[in-house]
Design a protein around this motif. Structure first.
Motif, PDB file in Angstrom:
ATOM      1  N   LEU A   6       0.828  -1.209   0.000  1.00 55.53           N
ATOM      2  CA  LEU A   6       0.000   0.000   0.000  1.00 55.53           C
ATOM      3  C   LEU A   6       0.864   1.261   0.000  1.00 55.53           C
ATOM      4  O   LEU A   6       0.583   2.216  -0.721  1.00 55.53           O
ATOM      5  N   PHE A   7       1.925   1.252   0.794  1.00 59.46           N
ATOM      6  CA  PHE A   7       2.845   2.391   0.853  1.00 59.46           C
ATOM      7  C   PHE A   7       3.442   2.675  -0.521  1.00 59.46           C
ATOM      8  O   PHE A   7       3.460   3.809  -0.983  1.00 59.46           O
ATOM      9  N   GLU A   9       2.336   1.727  -3.471  1.00 59.00           N
ATOM     10  CA  GLU A   9       1.300   2.150  -4.412  1.00 59.00           C
ATOM     11  C   GLU A   9       0.938   3.617  -4.210  1.00 59.00           C
ATOM     12  O   GLU A   9       0.731   4.345  -5.173  1.00 59.00           O
ATOM     13  N   GLN A  10       0.883   4.070  -2.958  1.00 57.55           N
ATOM     14  CA  GLN A  10       0.596   5.473  -2.679  1.00 57.55           C
ATOM     15  C   GLN A  10       1.700   6.384  -3.201  1.00 57.55           C
ATOM     16  O   GLN A  10       1.452   7.531  -3.550  1.00 57.55           O
ATOM     17  N   GLN A  11       2.916   5.874  -3.270  1.00 56.66           N
ATOM     18  CA  GLN A  11       4.054   6.643  -3.774  1.00 56.66           C
ATOM     19  C   GLN A  11       4.172   6.545  -5.295  1.00 56.66           C
ATOM     20  O   GLN A  11       5.072   7.135  -5.883  1.00 56.66           O
ATOM     21  N   ASP A  12       3.285   5.779  -5.923  1.00 53.64           N
ATOM     22  CA  ASP A  12       3.372   5.492  -7.359  1.00 53.64           C
ATOM     23  C   ASP A  12       4.731   4.916  -7.729  1.00 53.64           C
ATOM     24  O   ASP A  12       5.296   5.222  -8.788  1.00 53.64           O
ATOM     25  N   ALA A 103       6.832   0.934   5.317  1.00 50.43           N
ATOM     26  CA  ALA A 103       5.610   1.066   6.108  1.00 50.43           C
ATOM     27  C   ALA A 103       5.696   0.363   7.462  1.00 50.43           C
ATOM     28  O   ALA A 103       4.748  -0.294   7.885  1.00 50.43           O
TER      29      ALA A 103
END
Length: 152
Positions: A6-7, A9-12, A103
């Motif tokens: 998730l971390f 993905e949030q950072q692309d 994360a």
């Protein structure tokens, strides 16, 4: 889906997922390398250390051992020791064998061994046993604001 994924993905961030059947009880890095048929030096393990000034995360190849003196010097500390597994699990929120550098419950200084730079992609834990993330060392360094030093 783990907090590490998730971390990223949030950072692309560009990364790859590598799943394998984990039957190991120790030396998880070597087990992952064997299962994924990758060189041991390309699979990195996440180790937790501690000293008087706090905890430090070391990301080193599964083929090597962290040099605590070099790690302490890179972190600007006098002395470090390996953290007890139960404490590492509480501090990071991950189980041993699946501790990801991404994360963690608490943001800690993370130092990656310079050998990571020789690979286009290294593998680190994805946040659970049997799951690794492939990522470039420079992207890992950018995403976590880590130091890169000779620590093995």
């Amino acid at each position: 889906m783990t907090p590490a994924i998730l971390f990223l993905e949030q950072q692309d961030a560009k990364f790859t997922l590598h799943q394998y059947h984990c039957t190991a009880h120790d030396d998880f890095g070597a087990h992952a390398a064997a299962q994924l048929q990758l060189p041991l030096a390309q699979v990195f393990k996440t180790l937790l250390t501690e000293g008087e000034q706090g905890a430090i995360v070391a990301v080193v190849p599964a083929s090597a051992k962290v040099n605590l003196k070099r790690l302490a010097k890179a972190a600007g500390m006098k002395k470090l020791q390996m953290m007890a597994p139960a404490k590492a699990e509480r501090l990071t929120g991950y189980k041993v064998g699946g501790i990801s550098p991404f994360a963690q419950k608490k943001a800690l200084l993370t130092i990656v061994d310079t050998s990571a730079l020789q690979y286009r992609e290294i593998l680190v834990s994805g946040g659970k046993r049997g799951l690794s993330l492939g990522i470039s060392a420079t992207l890992l360094a950018t995403a976590l604001n880590v130091l890169i030093a000779d620590i093995v």
